[in-house]
Design an enzyme around this catalytic site. Structure first.
Site: not given
Lengths: 337, 304
Positions: B111, B206, B276
Site C-alpha cells: 500500500s 493493486e 488489500h
C-alpha cells in the site's frame, strides 16, 4: 505596433523565434497568443470529457450569442457513452474538426468531468499551430492547457465552461455574471486584472512571469508524460475539489518531488474544496500548513484563496500569458502585462 | 544484479515500525506473537501504538528516526511496517540507505509502503517484500496461506503461487524482474526520484477504494509515462471496494485494464491474490519470476 500582429507576421515570414527575444521583454517570447475574437466570429462547443445535453447548453449559447459571437455545436453534444460525451473516437474526432476548421476561432469545452487524457494523444495540432485559436475550460481540461502549453506554447483560457452559465442571466448574482463576462473579456482581448483580499498566510512580493496551472490532480496525473506541465520561471496556480487533505498533501509532494516548486516565480493557491477527514483519520494539518511546508525554503510570493477553482468565484485566466503578480499587505493583484 | 537480503534464521530479530499512519498497539499484538512463534525476536518501535494523537504514527521526524535506526541496527534482520495509510512519501527522501546498502535486510509492507519498494528498487537494486502487514495477522489471519507465504519467504523458501484464470486474461509466458505495488502510489511517484523503470519486467498493481474513472486515469498515467508498453507481463491484483460515479463508468475494472493494454502482446492476468483483501501473497519486488497464464490457471513462480 500591435504586438499580436507583429508576432504573427514574423511567424509567417519565418523569422526565427530566438531573434525576437532581444526585442521583446517577454521571458518566453515563443508563446503565441491566438487572435482575439471579433463580432461574428464562431465559438465551437465540444465535449472532450463528460457527457452533456443540448438543453444544458442553452444558457451558454444564449449568452455567448449575446456577445455577438456565433456558436457551432459539436457532434459530441448530446452524445453519451456512459459518463463520456461520446466514445473516445467520437470525442477526438469532434475536437479535431474544431481544431482544423478555420472558421472556428475558439473552442469552448462544454464541461469537464473525466476523459481528456483518453483522447489527447490522438489529436493532431498541426493545423491549430498554423493558426492558433483559443481553447477554453478547466478541471479535466487542464490536460489541454498543460499539453498545449508544454508542447506548442500557445496561450489558452482557464475558465468556467458551458455548464456554469446562469440559467436566467437577469437573475444571476453579480459574481456569477462577472466571472462569465471575464471569459468574454479574455476572448475579446481585454487585459485581465484581478484582485484578491489580503491573507495572513500570504508571502509578499511583486513579480512578473508567465501564468500556468490548473487542477492539481490533473497536474499530478500528467507527470512523466509528454503533457507534463513546465513551471520553471512561471507563476503557477493550482486548485482542486473533493480531495482529502492527505491526498492534497501527497499531490503537493508530487509537485515538490518532480521539481515543479523549486524554480517558480510565484505560487497562486486557488479554491480547494476539501473532503472532510474520515472519523479517526484526522489529518491535523490545514491547506495552509500543507502548502507552507513545501514552499518555506523558497522566497517567491505565495497567495491563498485566489478566485479560481471549482467555485462561483472562478475567473478566466490566460495560461501562457505574461502577468504581473503583486502580493502585499493590501491584497493581491494579478495583472496581464 | 539484484541483491537479495539474507533470509531469516530462528532467533533473528524483526523490527516493527509504522512509517505512515497510526496503528493502535492492540492491533499489532497478534502479529508480534505470531512472529515470535515463528521463532523470531520482535522489537516494536515507539511509532507502534505510540502516543501520537494525529493521523500519523508520529511526527515526520519520529517516523524517520525510527525507520532509520532499524535500517542501521545490524541486529535487526527484517523490518515489518505495521501498516500503510499515508506518510511514507513525506520521509522517503530523508532516509539514509548507506548502511542498508552494505547490509541489506528485508523490508516488508504494501500500500503506502509501495514508495519504499520503488525507491529502493530504483536506487539500490535490493529486493523488498510486498506482503501482508500487522493487521493481516488478526482474527486468525496468521493461519491463512497469505500470511504463511510471508513466513515461508522470510525463511528462504522458494514460492510458487497459482490462481484461477479470468476470461479477460491474455495467455502467455513471461520471465522477468517483478516490480509493482499500489496503483495510486505508482502513479504518484511518476516523475520523482522514486519512480520505476518497467521495461522487460513483470509489473503487478493493486488498488483499494478508488473510483473507476480515477483508476482509468491512473492507468493512463502509467501508459503515457511509458510504463506499460515494454512489459514482460502484467499482473492485476485485487481492486477492492472500488466505487463508481452517479453516471456509471460503464466498464468493470478488468475491462478498463484490458482496454488500456489491448495494443500490447504480453501476458496479462486478472484477479491475482495480491492487494488489500485477505488474498495477498508475499511477493519479492526485484526478484526474477516466471509467469504463466494458461486458459485454466495462472502460475507465478520465483526463478533462482
Amino acid at each position: 505596433m500591435n504586438r499580436k500582429h507583429f508576432l504573427s507576421s514574423l511567424f509567417t515570414t519565418g523569422i526565427s523565434v530566438k531573434a525576437l527575444a532581444a526585442t521583446l521583454h517577454n521571458p518566453d517570447p515563443s508563446i503565441r497568443i491566438p487572435q482575439h475574437l471579433k463580432p461574428g466570429d464562431a465559438v465551437a462547443i465540444t465535449a472532450p470529457a463528460g457527457h452533456i445535453t443540448v438543453e444544458e447548453l442553452q444558457p451558454a449559447i444564449k449568452q455567448i450569442e449575446s456577445w455577438g459571437l456565433k456558436i457551432r455545436l459539436g457532434d459530441t453534444i448530446g452524445k453519451k457513452d456512459f459518463s463520456f460525451g461520446g466514445t473516445d473516437a467520437e470525442r477526438a474526432a469532434d475536437f479535431q474538426r474544431m481544431l482544423d476548421d478555420p472558421a472556428v476561432k475558439a473552442i469552448m469545452c462544454a464541461r469537464g468531468g473525466y476523459g481528456s487524457i483518453r483522447i489527447i494523444d490522438q489529436l493532431n495540432f498541426s493545423k491549430f499551430l498554423i493558426k492558433p485559436k483559443w481553447i477554453i475550460g478547466f478541471s479535466d481540461i487542464t490536460v489541454m492547457h498543460c499539453h498545449i502549453g508544454s508542447n506548442y506554447k500557445v496561450a489558452t483560457i482557464h475558465s468556467k465552461m458551458c455548464n456554469s452559465f446562469p440559467e436566467d442571466w437577469s437573475k444571476a448574482e453579480p459574481l456569477q455574471r462577472d466571472t462569465i463576462l471575464s471569459i468574454k473579456d479574455a476572448l475579446t482581448g481585454v487585459k485581465m486584472k484581478y484582485n484578491a483580499l489580503p491573507h495572513e498566510k500570504n508571502r509578499h512580493g511583486i513579480i512578473e512571469g508567465t501564468l500556468t496551472g490548473g487542477n492539481l490532480k490533473i497536474i499530478e496525473n500528467l507527470a512523466g508524460s509528454k503533457s507534463e506541465i513546465k513551471t520553471a520561471g512561471k507563476i503557477l496556480f493550482v486548485e482542486d475539489t473533493g480531495e482529502y487533505l492527505y491526498s492534497i498533501d501527497r499531490m503537493f509532494w508530487n509537485l515538490q518531488r518532480t521539481g515543479k516548486l523549486s524554480q517558480l516565480k510565484a505560487l497562486i493557491i486557488g479554491g480547494f474544496r476539501i473532503k472532510p477527514d474520515d472519523p479517526g483519520e484526522e489529518f491535523g494539518r490545514t491547506l495552509y500548513d500543507i502548502v507552507w511546508e513545501k514552499v518555506k525554503t523558497y522566497n517567491y510570493p505565495v497567495c491563498f484563496d485566489f478566485p479560481v477553482g471549482h467555485q462561483r468565484n472562478n475567473y478566466a485566466l490566460k495560461c501562457g500569458v505574461l502577468h504581473r503578480l503583486s502580493v502585499t499587505a493590501n491584497g493581491v493583484e494579478l495583472l496581464e502585462v | 544484479m539484484i541483491k537479495i537480503p539474507p533470509y531469516l534464521k530462528k532467533g533473528d530479530t524483526i523490527g516493527i515500525t509504522c512509517p505512515a499512519g497510526y496503528m493502535a498497539a492492540e492491533k499489532v499484538q497478534t502479529c508480534v506473537e505470531a512472529l515470535q512463534q515463528w521463532g523470531y525476536k520482535v522489537i516494536a518501535g515507539n511509532t507502534v501504538g505510540g502516543k501520537s494523537t494525529t493521523y500519523f504514527s508520529g511526527t515526520d521526524g519520529e517516523r524517520l528516526t525510527e525507520l532509520q535506526q532499524m535500517l542501521d541496527n545490524e541486529n535487526i534482520a527484517a523490518i515489518l511496517c505495521g501498516r500503510g495509510g499515508y506518510g511514507m512519501g513525506r520521509i522517503v527522501e530523508q532516509i539514509d540507505f548507506k548502511k542498508f546498502k552494505r547490509h541489506p535486510k528485508w523490508i516488508i509492507g504494501f500500500s503506502d509502503i509501495t514508495i519504499l519498494h520503488t525507491h529502493i528498487h530504483t536506487h539500490y537494486g535490493i529486493s523488498t517484500l510486498h506482503a501482508p502487514m500487522a493487521a493481516a495477522f488478526n482474527e486468525e489471519g496468521y493461519k491463512n496461506e497469505y500470511v504463511q507465504s510471508l513466513k515461508k519467504t522470510l525463511a528462504g523458501k522458494r514460492t510458487k503461487y497459482t490462481c484461477n484464470a479470468y476470461e479477460l486474461n491474455r495467455k502467455g509466458k513471461a520471465s522477468g524482474t517483478l516490480i509493482g505495488g499500489n496503483l495510486s502510489l505508482l502513479a504518484h511517484v511518476t516523475g520523482t526520484s522514486s519512480d520505476i523503470k518497467t521495461k522487460g519486467k513483470i509489473l503487478f498493481i493493486e488498488e483499494v477504494g478508488e473510483y473507476l474513472y480515477s483508476a482509468d486515469r491512473m492507468l493512463y498515467q502509467l501508459k503515457r509515462s511509458g510504463k506499460l508498453d515494454k512489459l514482460a507481463g502484467l499482473i492485476i491484483g485485487g481492486f477492492t471496494e472500488m466505487k463508481d460515479t452517479k453516471r456509471p463508468f460503464g466498464k468493470t475494472i478488468y475491462e478498463i485494464i484490458a482496454d488500456v493494454v489491448k495494443t500490447y502482446n504480453y501476458p496479462v492476468c486478472m484477479g491475482f491474490p495480491v492487494g488489500h483483501g485477505k488474498e495477498n501473497y508475499a511477493l519479492k519486488v526485484g526478484a526474477v519470476y516466471h509467469l504463466n497464464v494458461t486458459p485454466k490457471k495462472v502460475m507465478l513462480e520465483e526463478t533462482r
